[in-house]
Scaffold this active site. Structure first.
Site, PDB file in Angstrom:
ATOM      1  CB  CYS A 161      57.343  60.535  62.054  1.00  0.00           C
ATOM      2  SG  CYS A 161      57.690  61.716  63.385  1.00  0.00           S
ATOM      3  CE  LYS A 206      61.772  60.003  63.658  1.00  0.00           C
ATOM      4  NZ  LYS A 206      60.860  60.882  64.426  1.00  0.00           N
ATOM      5  CG  ASP A 262      59.091  57.648  64.785  1.00  0.00           C
ATOM      6  OD1 ASP A 262      60.209  57.244  64.448  1.00  0.00           O
ATOM      7  OD2 ASP A 262      58.806  58.858  64.837  1.00  0.00           O
TER       8      ASP A 262
END
Ligand code: VGL
Ligand code: ZN
Length: 208
Positions: A153, A108, A8
């Site tokens: 994450c 995602k 990310d």
């Protein structure tokens, strides 16, 4: 085969983004050095990729403000500001990240009814992404993980990697990652370590 997972590294999690991680942009030059000189056979990146009505957004819950606790999918859930909405600049990778060198991108968080911190599966563990299958197909034996955010994450991706890829050696690269809350970052590192994930820095990987 050695793989690097970049979690990310998107505008939304960097200063100026909708869910900025303090100093999030500082991971970009470190990630680029790892991409170029880390000796990896396979480089993968995850991308938080939410529809605009995603259930992790406070805006979708009457009376909820960002960073309050709420509920999603029957479990406690942090109510996030709207972030990384599909197709918006906030969801793009940081413009300086060497994304051309990435072999596989795993999006995602597309299901509005459940959050997906991990790049491997949704938080309720009901649906998996294609990432574990891709890494197995590439016969990956070592996986290094870094990016944003350490306490969300990155941590959940590393814990799932250990569980879903039992024969893979997993490492967390601390100086190529940044987190949201310093105390939660310390707890995340301890949890990763206690579950068999090695903690390292980019200097352990780069020869000079
Ligand atoms: C993340 C909160 C919400 C992350 C994603 O990338 O760590 N955190 N969505
Ligand atoms: Zn998100």
């Amino acid at each position: 085969m050695k793989a690097l997972l970049l979690v990310d590294i998107q505008n939304g999690f960097c200063p100026g983004g909708n869910l900025p991680v303090p100093h999030g942009d500082e991971v970009v030059p470190v990630a680029n050095r790892l991409i170029e000189d880390g000796g990896y056979d396979v480089i993968v990146a995850s991308q938080d990729w939410h529809p605009e009505n995603h259930g992790s957004f406070a805006s979708q819950h009457e009376g909820k403000k960002p960073f309050e606790m709420g509920e999603l999918c029957g479990t406690p859930q942090v109510m996030w500001p709207d972030h990384c909405v599909q197709g918006t600049p906030d969801a793009e990778f940081h413009p300086d990240l060497n994304i051309d060198a990435v072999d596989y991108i795993q999006q995602k968080g597309e299901n509005p009814a459940v959050d997906s911190y991990s790049a491997f599966r949704d938080n309720d563990q009901a649906a998996v992404t294609g990432l574990a299958g891709y890494l197995r197909a590439q016969q990956v034996t070592e996986l290094d993980i870094c990016g944003l955010a350490t306490d969300y994450c990155v941590k959940f991706s590393a814990l799932d990697a250990i569980e879903m890829l039992p024969n893979v050696k997993v490492r967390f690269i601390e100086d190529a990652s940044r987190g949201i809350d310093p105390q939660a970052v310390r707890a995340a590192i301890e949890e990763m370590q206690s579950r068999g994930i090695a903690i390292c820095n980019s200097s352990d990987i780069l020869s000079d």
